[in-house]
Design a protein around this motif. Sequence first.
Motif, PDB file in Angstrom:
ATOM      1  N   GLN A 144      -1.574  37.840  81.487  1.00 29.98           N
ATOM      2  CA  GLN A 144      -2.887  39.015  80.398  1.00 29.98           C
ATOM      3  C   GLN A 144      -3.474  38.977  81.605  1.00 29.98           C
ATOM      4  OE1 GLN A 144      -3.491  37.812  76.445  1.00 29.98           O
ATOM      5  NE2 GLN A 144      -1.609  36.685  76.355  1.00 29.98           N
ATOM      6  N   PRO A 145      -4.465  40.992  81.250  1.00 31.77           N
ATOM      7  CA  PRO A 145      -5.642  41.268  82.753  1.00 31.77           C
ATOM      8  C   PRO A 145      -7.054  40.618  81.932  1.00 31.77           C
ATOM      9  CG  PRO A 145      -4.896  42.769  81.523  1.00 31.77           C
ATOM     10  CD  PRO A 145      -3.537  42.045  80.634  1.00 31.77           C
ATOM     11  N   GLY A 146      -6.923  40.577  82.815  1.00 32.00           N
ATOM     12  CA  GLY A 146      -8.395  40.035  83.007  1.00 32.00           C
ATOM     13  C   GLY A 146      -9.813  41.286  83.949  1.00 32.00           C
ATOM     14  N   ILE A 147     -10.918  40.999  84.084  1.00 34.49           N
ATOM     15  CA  ILE A 147     -11.790  41.594  84.905  1.00 34.49           C
ATOM     16  C   ILE A 147     -12.927  40.090  85.087  1.00 34.49           C
ATOM     17  CG2 ILE A 147     -13.308  43.624  85.325  1.00 34.49           C
ATOM     18  CD1 ILE A 147     -11.308  44.388  85.638  1.00 34.49           C
ATOM     19  N   ASP A 149     -15.991  38.956  85.604  1.00 37.48           N
ATOM     20  CA  ASP A 149     -17.413  39.012  85.074  1.00 37.48           C
ATOM     21  C   ASP A 149     -18.691  38.482  86.477  1.00 37.48           C
ATOM     22  OD1 ASP A 149     -19.824  40.596  83.527  1.00 37.48           O
ATOM     23  OD2 ASP A 149     -20.268  38.793  83.306  1.00 37.48           O
ATOM     24  N   VAL A 183     -14.998  35.790  83.150  1.00 37.54           N
ATOM     25  CA  VAL A 183     -14.121  36.412  83.022  1.00 37.54           C
ATOM     26  C   VAL A 183     -14.074  37.460  81.201  1.00 37.54           C
ATOM     27  CG1 VAL A 183     -12.181  36.043  84.930  1.00 37.54           C
ATOM     28  CG2 VAL A 183     -11.548  35.346  82.456  1.00 37.54           C
ATOM     29  N   PHE A 218     -12.327  39.192  78.798  1.00 35.26           N
ATOM     30  CA  PHE A 218     -10.824  38.854  77.937  1.00 35.26           C
ATOM     31  C   PHE A 218     -10.565  39.709  77.440  1.00 35.26           C
ATOM     32  CE2 PHE A 218      -8.078  36.220  76.787  1.00 35.26           C
ATOM     33  CZ  PHE A 218      -6.497  36.682  77.303  1.00 35.26           C
ATOM     34  N   GLN A 223     -13.362  42.724  90.080  1.00 36.06           N
ATOM     35  CA  GLN A 223     -11.747  42.705  90.392  1.00 36.06           C
ATOM     36  C   GLN A 223     -11.157  42.393  88.585  1.00 36.06           C
ATOM     37  OE1 GLN A 223     -11.733  39.401  93.748  1.00 36.06           O
ATOM     38  NE2 GLN A 223      -9.182  39.775  93.783  1.00 36.06           N
ATOM     39  N   GLU A 224      -9.733  42.934  88.829  1.00 36.56           N
ATOM     40  CA  GLU A 224      -8.422  42.646  88.065  1.00 36.56           C
ATOM     41  C   GLU A 224      -7.529  41.446  87.998  1.00 36.56           C
ATOM     42  OE1 GLU A 224      -6.267  46.011  87.320  1.00 36.56           O
ATOM     43  OE2 GLU A 224      -7.981  47.016  86.358  1.00 36.56           O
ATOM     44  N   VAL A 225      -7.904  40.222  87.031  1.00 39.35           N
ATOM     45  CA  VAL A 225      -7.056  38.924  87.574  1.00 39.35           C
ATOM     46  C   VAL A 225      -6.327  39.178  87.060  1.00 39.35           C
ATOM     47  CG1 VAL A 225      -9.202  38.186  89.077  1.00 39.35           C
ATOM     48  CG2 VAL A 225      -8.686  38.193  86.491  1.00 39.35           C
ATOM     49  N   ALA A 226      -4.888  37.973  86.452  1.00 40.93           N
ATOM     50  CA  ALA A 226      -4.199  37.476  85.837  1.00 40.93           C
ATOM     51  C   ALA A 226      -4.640  36.325  85.239  1.00 40.93           C
ATOM     52  CB  ALA A 226      -2.458  37.226  86.660  1.00 40.93           C
ATOM     53  N   LEU A 255      -4.808  39.191  91.195  1.00 41.63           N
ATOM     54  CA  LEU A 255      -3.637  40.185  91.283  1.00 41.63           C
ATOM     55  C   LEU A 255      -2.906  40.267  92.258  1.00 41.63           C
ATOM     56  CD1 LEU A 255      -4.406  42.361  88.157  1.00 41.63           C
ATOM     57  CD2 LEU A 255      -2.729  40.467  87.898  1.00 41.63           C
TER      58      LEU A 255
END
Length: 72
Positions: free
Chosen positions: A16-19, A21, A32, A34, A55-58, A72
């Motif tokens: 699922q996507p997260g950013i 922080d 992050v 989420f 940065q976007e992460v999974a 990602l």
Amino acid sequence: MQIFSNNPPKMFSKPQPGIVDEKITPDEPGRVKFKATYWPAMLFRDYSMTLYPGQEVAVVGSQGITLLVRPL
């Protein structure tokens, strides 16, 4: 990354996507965003990179209240 045997990771069925922080490094956890909430996070597996704020992460799972993330 350190995984404790008395608290095994719980993997999500689908990433699922997260950013990011707060910066996450191979040696230091960060934070992050989420699902509209901020969580402690650490790299899943042995990634040798640093993840930077914005940065976007999974998000692939959790260990206790710490989310496990990968780039990602």
